[in-house]
Design a protein around this motif. Structure first.
Motif, PDB file in Angstrom:
ATOM      1  N   TYR A  77       0.843  -1.195   0.000  1.00 20.45           N
ATOM      2  CA  TYR A  77       0.000   0.000   0.000  1.00 20.45           C
ATOM      3  C   TYR A  77       0.877   1.244   0.000  1.00 20.45           C
ATOM      4  CZ  TYR A  77      -3.393   3.501   1.529  1.00 20.45           C
ATOM      5  OH  TYR A  77      -4.186   4.623   1.618  1.00 20.45           O
ATOM      6  N   ILE A  78       0.532   2.209  -0.846  1.00 25.79           N
ATOM      7  CA  ILE A  78       1.260   3.471  -0.937  1.00 25.79           C
ATOM      8  C   ILE A  78       0.278   4.607  -0.684  1.00 25.79           C
ATOM      9  CG2 ILE A  78       2.627   5.003  -2.396  1.00 25.79           C
ATOM     10  CD1 ILE A  78       3.533   2.524  -3.954  1.00 25.79           C
ATOM     11  N   LYS A  79       0.523   5.377   0.344  1.00 25.95           N
ATOM     12  CA  LYS A  79      -0.343   6.500   0.687  1.00 25.95           C
ATOM     13  C   LYS A  79      -0.048   7.686  -0.209  1.00 25.95           C
ATOM     14  CE  LYS A  79      -1.581   9.560   4.545  1.00 25.95           C
ATOM     15  NZ  LYS A  79      -1.318   9.907   5.967  1.00 25.95           N
ATOM     16  N   VAL A  80      -1.092   8.372  -0.658  1.00 30.93           N
ATOM     17  CA  VAL A  80      -0.910   9.582  -1.450  1.00 30.93           C
ATOM     18  C   VAL A  80      -1.642  10.729  -0.759  1.00 30.93           C
ATOM     19  CG1 VAL A  80      -0.695   8.318  -3.621  1.00 30.93           C
ATOM     20  CG2 VAL A  80      -2.953   9.121  -2.900  1.00 30.93           C
ATOM     21  N   SER A  81      -1.232  11.940  -1.063  1.00 26.37           N
ATOM     22  CA  SER A  81      -1.903  13.119  -0.517  1.00 26.37           C
ATOM     23  C   SER A  81      -1.987  14.173  -1.605  1.00 26.37           C
ATOM     24  CB  SER A  81      -1.160  13.669   0.705  1.00 26.37           C
ATOM     25  OG  SER A  81       0.168  14.012   0.365  1.00 26.37           O
ATOM     26  N   GLY A  82      -2.938  15.092  -1.434  1.00 28.78           N
ATOM     27  CA  GLY A  82      -3.121  16.138  -2.430  1.00 28.78           C
ATOM     28  C   GLY A  82      -2.182  17.311  -2.224  1.00 28.78           C
ATOM     29  N   ASP A  83      -2.043  18.126  -3.261  1.00 25.89           N
ATOM     30  CA  ASP A  83      -1.207  19.327  -3.184  1.00 25.89           C
ATOM     31  C   ASP A  83      -2.013  20.559  -2.782  1.00 25.89           C
ATOM     32  OD1 ASP A  83       0.901  17.777  -4.207  1.00 25.89           O
ATOM     33  OD2 ASP A  83       0.321  18.240  -6.271  1.00 25.89           O
ATOM     34  N   VAL A  84      -3.308  20.579  -3.122  1.00 23.40           N
ATOM     35  CA  VAL A  84      -4.065  21.822  -2.996  1.00 23.40           C
ATOM     36  C   VAL A  84      -5.280  21.719  -2.070  1.00 23.40           C
ATOM     37  CG1 VAL A  84      -3.376  22.621  -5.285  1.00 23.40           C
ATOM     38  CG2 VAL A  84      -5.471  21.258  -5.039  1.00 23.40           C
ATOM     39  N   ASP A  85      -5.616  20.521  -1.620  1.00 21.17           N
ATOM     40  CA  ASP A  85      -6.887  20.350  -0.908  1.00 21.17           C
ATOM     41  C   ASP A  85      -6.730  19.898   0.534  1.00 21.17           C
ATOM     42  OD1 ASP A  85      -5.892  17.932  -1.774  1.00 21.17           O
ATOM     43  OD2 ASP A  85      -7.842  17.088  -2.298  1.00 21.17           O
TER      44      ASP A  85
END
Length: 474
Positions: free
Chosen positions: A128-136
């Motif tokens: 599993y690879i966690k991702v996150s947003g740049d603007v939100d």
């Protein structure tokens, strides 16, 4: 392909959407712009009466992923981790790995607060690879609603979509069947979405909830969530706060606008995933399940958020699309607990006896009208656990003191004649026979409800399978 045989396992694309209400056209609503979810509904089985078992992100997800009700799997909060409270639990993706599947997750499937730092590695064949947003990301001003003029792939849900498509591309190059779970984070608060989706709507045209009070003859200490999720964590504008019990009409429309814009944004992501299935020549052998983890109050009863056992916090969208099956809408009651055994049944995998859900494959294949006579939701408040039974016609709730002293309070709503749950009619307008039948029926559906175990019934239970829905008084 229709239903898998022993030598032909289907793939599964499981799509989880955080806080999504059943507000699409397939559920009788016409104000939400969700063409991709509607296209899926047009080709699948739409469960009109699907229900969450615990209206909180973590417990609702663990309930589905274990096939066990919250008090059995052990997750009733956002702090305990599943392997600490239930060492021997076998999750749905873990079970599928043992049956020859490759499994992977993108986005929010488990609530990360209820698993270890490896996102429960036993459940996934692909790390599993966690991702996150740049603007939100949530901002210091704690705004609840924001239209952001930025490309979709800069939002966390856009990144989750890209990750899901990359995994589909990976699976298309191998022979093993796959289970891919993609979990979108909106329309959960805060309602941040690309401006283009806000522009789809005119906030002034949104209708506010007609009934904005607690039900008549109800006890607020059990019914009222105080909208804490919104009030304590978010603001309507810089330098302002939401005032408890007095969210203005303009603020309400702004919140609804944000929720709908976020929903349309997620609908677009669903469309991209399904398009990728087709482009990769996977659609003909892939079962698609679209599920909302629980409901959400958008001003009804004066409430904003989930955290109640009322209808709006627990009624969820659920669409199951099995290739070559006959598309239809059904009023069969279904719990999230049922999805685990249903997926196993579709894949022709033996269903473990310990699971507390039931397979809904007979409903999908139109062999039966229903396999359940009730769906149970629950929530803990005011030193009590509320066990809430949804039948075809009623919502019946018993609030049990957690100190073992019995039932503290009871609610009953006639949803055929009072769909907005405006009046608690327990011990009032409904004859005693109906109330007794509902009392019994809750106990018939009481597996995994700890405080009900061993509770005697006064009269014979209703038949377990209702052949024709209209024949049942409850």
């Amino acid at each position: 392909m229709s239903i898998a045989n022993a030598n032909d396992k289907p793939n599964f694309l499981f799509i989880a959407i955080d806080d999504l209400k059943p507000l699409t056209a397939s559920y009788g609503r016409t104000d939400a712009i969700t063409p991709n979810i509607e296209a899926l509904a047009d080709n699948g089985v739409v469960f009109q009466r699907a229900y969450s078992q615990y209206p909180v992100c973590g417990p609702s997800r663990m309930n589905l992923l274990t096939g066990l009700r919250p008090e059995t799997n052990g997750i009733l909060n956002l702090s305990d981790t599943i392997r600490n409270v239930n060492v021997n639990v076998v999750t749905l993706p873990q079970k599928l790995i043992s049956e020859g599947y490759v499994t992977a997750a993108a986005g929010k499937i488990f609530d990360p607060r209820n698993v270890d730092d490896n996102y429960d590695s036993q459940s996934w064949s692909v790390d599993y690879i966690k991702v996150s947003g740049d603007v939100d990301k949530k901002t210091a001003d704690n705004l609840a609603v924001k239209a952001i003029d930025a490309e979709e792939n800069r939002f966390v849900d856009g990144k989750i979509t890209n990750q899901g498509i990359a995994l589909l591309q990976q699976f298309a190059e191998q022979e093993k069947p796959f289970f891919l779970a993609v979990g979108f984070k909106k329309p959960h608060l805060p309602f941040f979405a690309p401006k283009t989706y806000f522009d789809l709507y005119d906030a002034n045209e949104f209708d506010l909830a007609e009934f904005q009070q607690l039900p008549t003859d109800s006890d607020a200490s059990y019914v009222d969530s105080n909208s804490n999720e919104l009030i304590k964590n978010y603001n309507p504008a810089v330098g302002q706060n939401y005032e408890f019990g007095n969210i203005t009409p303009d603020q309400q429309r702004d919140l609804i606008h944000g929720y709908y814009a976020s929903t349309s944004f997620i609908d677009a992501q669903v469309g991209l995933l399904i398009a990728a299935l087709t482009e990769l020549d996977l659609a003909d052998n892939t079962v698609i399940v679209l599920w909302g983890d629980h409901g959400f109050h958008l001003g009804d009863h004066g409430l904003w958020g989930k955290h109640t056992v009322l209808e709006q916090a627990n009624h969820i969208p659920l669409i199951i699309n099995v290739p070559d099956s006959i598309a239809h809408h059904t009023n069969a009651l279904i719990e999230s607990t049922d999805i685990y055994p249903t997926i196993l049944d579709i894949a022709n995998i033996e269903i473990d006896e310990h699971l507390q859900g039931v397979s809904q494959l007979p409903v999908i294949k139109q062999e039966k009208l229903t396999v359940r006579n009730g769906a149970v939701s629950q929530y803990r408040r005011n030193a009590a656990m509320g066990y809430s039974l949804r039948t075809q016609n009623y919502r019946y709730t018993e609030w049990w003191n957690t100190n073992g002293s019995g039932i503290a309070y009871t609610e009953l709503y006639d949803l055929n004649n009072d769909s907005d749950e405006t009046v608690n009619i327990f011990d009032a307008e409904v004859d005693r026979e109906i109330q007794q039948q509902l009392y019994n029926l809750l106990r018939d559906n009481g597996q995994g409800l700890e405080l009900l175990q061993g509770e005697p019934k006064d009269v014979e239970p209703l038949i377990e399978e209702i052949a024709v829905e209209e024949e049942s008084p409850v």
